[in-house]
Motif scaffolding. Structure first.
Motif, mmCIF file in Angstrom:
data_model
loop_
_atom_site.group_PDB
_atom_site.id
_atom_site.type_symbol
_atom_site.label_atom_id
_atom_site.label_comp_id
_atom_site.label_asym_id
_atom_site.label_seq_id
_atom_site.Cartn_x
_atom_site.Cartn_y
_atom_site.Cartn_z
ATOM 1 N N GLY A 83 0.815 -1.216 0.000
ATOM 2 C CA GLY A 83 0.000 0.000 0.000
ATOM 3 C C GLY A 83 0.842 1.256 0.000
ATOM 4 O O GLY A 83 1.994 1.262 0.443
ATOM 5 N N ALA A 84 0.242 2.320 -0.484
ATOM 6 C CA ALA A 84 0.926 3.603 -0.574
ATOM 7 C C ALA A 84 0.576 4.532 0.586
ATOM 8 O O ALA A 84 1.331 5.426 0.918
ATOM 9 C CB ALA A 84 0.564 4.273 -1.903
ATOM 10 N N VAL A 111 -7.269 -6.368 -9.751
ATOM 11 C CA VAL A 111 -7.851 -5.889 -8.500
ATOM 12 C C VAL A 111 -7.093 -4.661 -8.012
ATOM 13 O O VAL A 111 -7.703 -3.669 -7.599
ATOM 14 C CB VAL A 111 -7.851 -7.008 -7.429
ATOM 15 N N VAL A 112 -5.791 -4.704 -8.072
ATOM 16 C CA VAL A 112 -4.972 -3.555 -7.661
ATOM 17 C C VAL A 112 -5.361 -2.327 -8.481
ATOM 18 O O VAL A 112 -5.552 -1.237 -7.941
ATOM 19 C CB VAL A 112 -3.462 -3.852 -7.810
ATOM 20 N N ILE A 121 -1.125 -1.224 6.642
ATOM 21 C CA ILE A 121 -0.977 -1.166 8.090
ATOM 22 C C ILE A 121 0.508 -1.376 8.344
ATOM 23 O O ILE A 121 1.034 -2.470 8.092
ATOM 24 C CB ILE A 121 -1.823 -2.243 8.802
ATOM 25 N N PRO A 122 1.214 -0.334 8.787
ATOM 26 C CA PRO A 122 2.661 -0.461 8.973
ATOM 27 C C PRO A 122 2.999 -1.517 10.045
ATOM 28 O O PRO A 122 2.345 -1.578 11.078
ATOM 29 C CB PRO A 122 3.087 0.927 9.451
ATOM 30 N N ILE A 123 4.004 -2.325 9.750
ATOM 31 C CA ILE A 123 4.483 -3.314 10.713
ATOM 32 C C ILE A 123 6.001 -3.186 10.816
ATOM 33 O O ILE A 123 6.631 -2.487 10.010
ATOM 34 C CB ILE A 123 4.057 -4.751 10.327
ATOM 35 N N ALA A 124 6.578 -3.873 11.774
ATOM 36 C CA ALA A 124 8.018 -3.807 12.012
ATOM 37 C C ALA A 124 8.796 -4.272 10.777
ATOM 38 O O ALA A 124 8.392 -5.231 10.110
ATOM 39 C CB ALA A 124 8.377 -4.662 13.228
ATOM 40 N N PRO A 125 9.914 -3.606 10.490
ATOM 41 C CA PRO A 125 10.744 -4.002 9.353
ATOM 42 C C PRO A 125 11.180 -5.458 9.449
ATOM 43 O O PRO A 125 11.430 -5.981 10.535
ATOM 44 C CB PRO A 125 11.964 -3.066 9.458
#
Length: 155
Positions: A83-84, A111-112, A121-125
């Motif tokens: 996601g952007a 679909v994209v 949803i940002p998550i840990a690298p």
């Protein structure tokens, strides 16, 4: 607001999301083909008796879902690791459809391209992704918070 699942392939996740929809009063859509029969015992176990309380529409293909969506003019918000826009910074509307992809493969390029927004949803690298049912709960929670709060996020 509505939640749509694109070709889900894990019965337990789908049952959990449908239970979430029932509890929050959110309509649900399954875009076929699913990777399991709706009568699957794991699907039923995860959804429990809540499945009788959810407004569920099954679409037999992506094309049919898109025809239905176009007829109603709903905005499509795709939740994706690619996601952007951070999902917390997006301004939701009551007519939005929150779309989640197949656990094993995400969504197709078509679909994209059809999505009105791609949210993350940002998550840990270094980590790949959250469970789709957890993602749906987080997304629905933020969207409902904004819709019920006139202030929403600040631009």
């Amino acid at each position: 607001m509505q939640i749509a699942l694109f070709q889900p392939d894990i019965a337990q996740n789908t049952g959990t999301i449908l239970r979430l929809c029932a509890c929050l009063g959110i309509a649900a859509h399954i875009i076929e083909p699913a990777g399991f029969p709706v009568s699957d015992r794991l699907f039923r176990r995860a959804g429990m008796d809540y499945l009788d309380h959810v407004s569920l529409v099954r679409h037999d293909s992506w094309a049919r879902f898109e025809d239905w969506r176009a007829t109603h003019g709903y905005r499509l918000l795709l939740f994706t690791t690619k996601g952007a826009t951070d999902y917390r910074d997006f301004r939701y509307q009551t007519s939005d459809i929150l779309l989640f992809g197949r656990e094993s493969a995400g969504v197709t390029d078509a679909v994209v391209e059809a999505a009105d927004a791609r949210l993350v949803i940002p998550i840990a690298p270094g980590l790949r992704s959250l469970n789709v049912a957890m993602t749906a709960a987080m997304a629905a929670g933020e969207a409902l918070r904004q819709i019920r709060s006139p202030d929403g996020p600040k631009d």
